[in-house]
Scaffold this active site. Structure first.
Site, PDB file in Angstrom:
ATOM      1  N   SER A 178       0.857  -1.097  -0.093  1.00  0.00           N
ATOM      2  CA  SER A 178      -0.142   0.053  -0.072  1.00  0.00           C
ATOM      3  C   SER A 178       0.852   1.364   0.077  1.00  0.00           C
ATOM      4  O   SER A 178       2.043   1.089   0.300  1.00  0.00           O
ATOM      5  CB  SER A 178      -0.823  -0.043   1.165  1.00  0.00           C
TER       6      SER A 178
ATOM      7  N   TYR B  51      -2.833  -1.698  10.584  1.00  0.00           N
ATOM      8  CA  TYR B  51      -2.581  -1.643   9.283  1.00  0.00           C
ATOM      9  C   TYR B  51      -1.439  -1.092   8.457  1.00  0.00           C
ATOM     10  O   TYR B  51      -0.662  -1.663   7.633  1.00  0.00           O
ATOM     11  CB  TYR B  51      -3.783  -0.682   8.656  1.00  0.00           C
TER      12      TYR B  51
HETATM   13  N1  LIG Z   1      -8.563  -0.182  -2.058  1.00  0.00           N
HETATM   14  C1  LIG Z   1      -7.465   0.599  -1.577  1.00  0.00           C
HETATM   15  O1  LIG Z   1      -7.494   1.829  -1.711  1.00  0.00           O
HETATM   16  C2  LIG Z   1      -6.230  -0.037  -1.361  1.00  0.00           C
HETATM   17  C3  LIG Z   1      -5.152   0.905  -1.259  1.00  0.00           C
HETATM   18  C4  LIG Z   1      -3.882   0.240  -1.030  1.00  0.00           C
HETATM   19  C5  LIG Z   1      -3.906  -1.089  -0.548  1.00  0.00           C
HETATM   20  N2  LIG Z   1      -4.754  -1.869  -0.706  1.00  0.00           N
HETATM   21  C6  LIG Z   1      -4.756  -3.371  -0.526  1.00  0.00           C
HETATM   22  O2  LIG Z   1      -5.088  -4.022  -1.705  1.00  0.00           O
HETATM   23  C7  LIG Z   1      -5.718  -5.528  -1.360  1.00  0.00           C
HETATM   24  C8  LIG Z   1      -6.944  -5.757  -1.625  1.00  0.00           C
HETATM   25  O3  LIG Z   1      -7.931  -4.691  -1.199  1.00  0.00           O
HETATM   26  P1  LIG Z   1      -9.232  -4.131  -1.849  1.00  0.00           P
HETATM   27  O4  LIG Z   1      -9.230  -2.636  -1.706  1.00  0.00           O
HETATM   28  O5  LIG Z   1      -9.418  -5.177  -3.128  1.00  0.00           O
HETATM   29  O6  LIG Z   1     -10.218  -4.439  -0.772  1.00  0.00           O
HETATM   30  P2  LIG Z   1     -11.393  -5.785  -0.717  1.00  0.00           P
HETATM   31  O7  LIG Z   1     -12.588  -5.318  -1.981  1.00  0.00           O
HETATM   32  O8  LIG Z   1     -12.003  -5.449   0.507  1.00  0.00           O
HETATM   33  O9  LIG Z   1     -10.940  -7.057  -0.794  1.00  0.00           O
HETATM   34  C9  LIG Z   1      -9.888  -7.546   0.067  1.00  0.00           C
HETATM   35  C10 LIG Z   1     -10.080  -8.921  -0.330  1.00  0.00           C
HETATM   36  O10 LIG Z   1      -9.275  -9.846   0.701  1.00  0.00           O
HETATM   37  C11 LIG Z   1      -9.974 -10.912   1.143  1.00  0.00           C
HETATM   38  N3  LIG Z   1      -9.622 -11.321   2.487  1.00  0.00           N
HETATM   39  C12 LIG Z   1      -9.699 -10.689   3.704  1.00  0.00           C
HETATM   40  N4  LIG Z   1      -9.208 -11.395   4.545  1.00  0.00           N
HETATM   41  C13 LIG Z   1      -8.967 -12.672   4.207  1.00  0.00           C
HETATM   42  C14 LIG Z   1      -8.622 -13.858   4.677  1.00  0.00           C
HETATM   43  N5  LIG Z   1      -8.329 -13.793   6.176  1.00  0.00           N
HETATM   44  N6  LIG Z   1      -8.311 -14.779   4.026  1.00  0.00           N
HETATM   45  C15 LIG Z   1      -8.576 -14.619   2.563  1.00  0.00           C
HETATM   46  N7  LIG Z   1      -8.878 -13.616   2.095  1.00  0.00           N
HETATM   47  C16 LIG Z   1      -9.182 -12.547   2.818  1.00  0.00           C
HETATM   48  C17 LIG Z   1     -11.275 -10.746   1.105  1.00  0.00           C
HETATM   49  O11 LIG Z   1     -12.087 -11.647   0.745  1.00  0.00           O
HETATM   50  P3  LIG Z   1     -13.225 -12.397   1.593  1.00  0.00           P
HETATM   51  O12 LIG Z   1     -13.681 -11.307   2.792  1.00  0.00           O
HETATM   52  O13 LIG Z   1     -14.202 -13.227   0.969  1.00  0.00           O
HETATM   53  O14 LIG Z   1     -12.284 -13.397   2.389  1.00  0.00           O
HETATM   54  C18 LIG Z   1     -11.557  -9.794  -0.407  1.00  0.00           C
HETATM   55  O15 LIG Z   1     -11.437 -10.517  -1.315  1.00  0.00           O
HETATM   56  C19 LIG Z   1      -5.367  -5.353   0.126  1.00  0.00           C
HETATM   57  O16 LIG Z   1      -4.363  -6.009   0.653  1.00  0.00           O
HETATM   58  C20 LIG Z   1      -5.450  -3.906   0.511  1.00  0.00           C
HETATM   59  O17 LIG Z   1      -4.804  -3.345   1.951  1.00  0.00           O
HETATM   60  C21 LIG Z   1      -6.041  -1.175  -1.183  1.00  0.00           C
END
Ligand SMILES: NC(=O)c1ccc[n+]([C@@H]2O[C@H](COP(=O)([O-])OP(=O)(O)OC[C@H]3O[C@@H](n4cnc5c(N)ncnc54)[C@H](OP(=O)(O)O)[C@@H]3O)[C@@H](O)[C@H]2O)c1
Length: 256
Positions: free
Chosen positions: A144, A157
């Site tokens: 991130s 986080y």
């Molecule tokens: N969106 C942003 O602005 C942003 C910015 C920087 C970094 N990120 C990073 O990008 C990645 C994806 O985030 P996103 O924004 O796409 O969020 P999201 O839509 O909330 O997706 C998160 C995913 O992680 C899965 N997950 C959570 N806990 C889990 C576990 N214990 N085992 C297996 N799967 C798990 C969730 O699926 P289930 O709930 O079905 O398990 C979901 O598919 C994350 O690592 C996040 O920190 C996002």
């Protein structure tokens, strides 16, 4: 362009957001795709849509914070498609945002268990499978902008994402000599369910007037834009990149 035909990609956190777009991007390149997360119904509908577009995909319910579950996820990949070429360790949670004096031990543990230990466990079993096959490979962990920047109430986080820098560079040093490249993709603000939840907590006003103007491109990123960079880091086009962090944030981390 089926440039990844006969290759196999495993993506964690593929039930929504960046992980889902990444699975679609690999499938569009012709790779066979294994999608993993806790919500199996979302994974099943993603598999159905990839297959409706002519791709091959398989879903496995996985909790990345559990070693047994991660071991089964990798075993499932080998059983379904016979190999593992690309692994994207994307599963993550924002957890409960809380000031340090109020942050509960169990909330700290949950974020670190999923975001940091989860990536360790995934790489442990993915690397074993790749080394056993001897075909090399590529691993992309998802950090991130908070791999470099802190924010109030975000200590768990932010710590988990900072930890991924050390984990990624160390494992790259171990695996790159054996043909497995390991990199960290660091997204900026990306329009996903996580982003919508954080926006709800921070408030529209602070997001639009405080945060967005610090992004050079003046907009939120799209999940497909992260997926494109992840696929690049797995492709032969990035053959000399390992141990790196690639920030895809529209310029956010460069603003004072
Ligand atoms: N969106 C942003 O602005 C942003 C910015 C920087 C970094 N990120 C990073 O990008 C990645 C994806 O985030 P996103 O924004 O796409 O969020 P999201 O839509 O909330 O997706 C998160 C995913 O992680 C899965 N997950 C959570 N806990 C889990 C576990 N214990 N085992 C297996 N799967 C798990 C969730 O699926 P289930 O709930 O079905 O398990 C979901 O598919 C994350 O690592 C996040 O920190 C996002």
């Amino acid at each position: 362009m089926n440039t990844m035909k006969n290759k196999v990609a495993l993506i964690t956190g593929a039930s929504s957001g960046i992980g889902k777009s990444t699975a679609e991007a690999f499938a569009a390149k012709g790779a066979n795709v294994v999608v993993a997360a806790r919500r199996k119904e979302e994974l099943d509908s993603l598999v159905a849509s990839i297959e409706a577009n002519g791709g091959k995909a398989s879903a496995i319910k996985t909790d990345v914070s559990n070693a047994k579950s991660v071991e089964q996820m990798v075993a499932h990949t080998i059983k379904e498609f016979g190999r593992l070429d690309y692994a994207v360790n994307n599963a993550g949670i924002e957890g409960k945002l809380s000031g340090i004096t109020d942050l509960l031990e169990e909330d700290w543990d949950q974020v670190l268990d999923i975001n940091l230990k989860g990536v360790f466990l995934c790489m442990k079993y993915q690397a074993k499978a790749m080394l056993n096959a001897g075909n090399g490979g590529a691993i992309v962990n998802i950090g991130s902008v908070n791999s470099f920047l802190g924010f109030p109430t975000g200590s768990a986080y932010v710590t988990s994402k900072h930890g991924l820098v050390g984990l990624t560079t160390s494992v790259s040093a171990e695996l790159a000599p054996q043909g497995i490249r390991v990199n960290l993709l660091c997204p900026g603000i990306t329009d996903t369910p996580m982003h919508q939840r954080l926006r709800g907590i921070v408030g529209d006003d602070l997001y639009d007037k405080g945060l967005l103007p610090t992004v050079h491109l003046q907009r939120v990123g799209r999940p497909e834009e992260m997926a494109n960079a992840i696929v690049f880091l797995c492709s032969d086009a990035s053959s000399y990149i390992s141990g790196s962090t690639l920030t895809v944030d529209g310029g956010l981390t460069l603003t004072m």
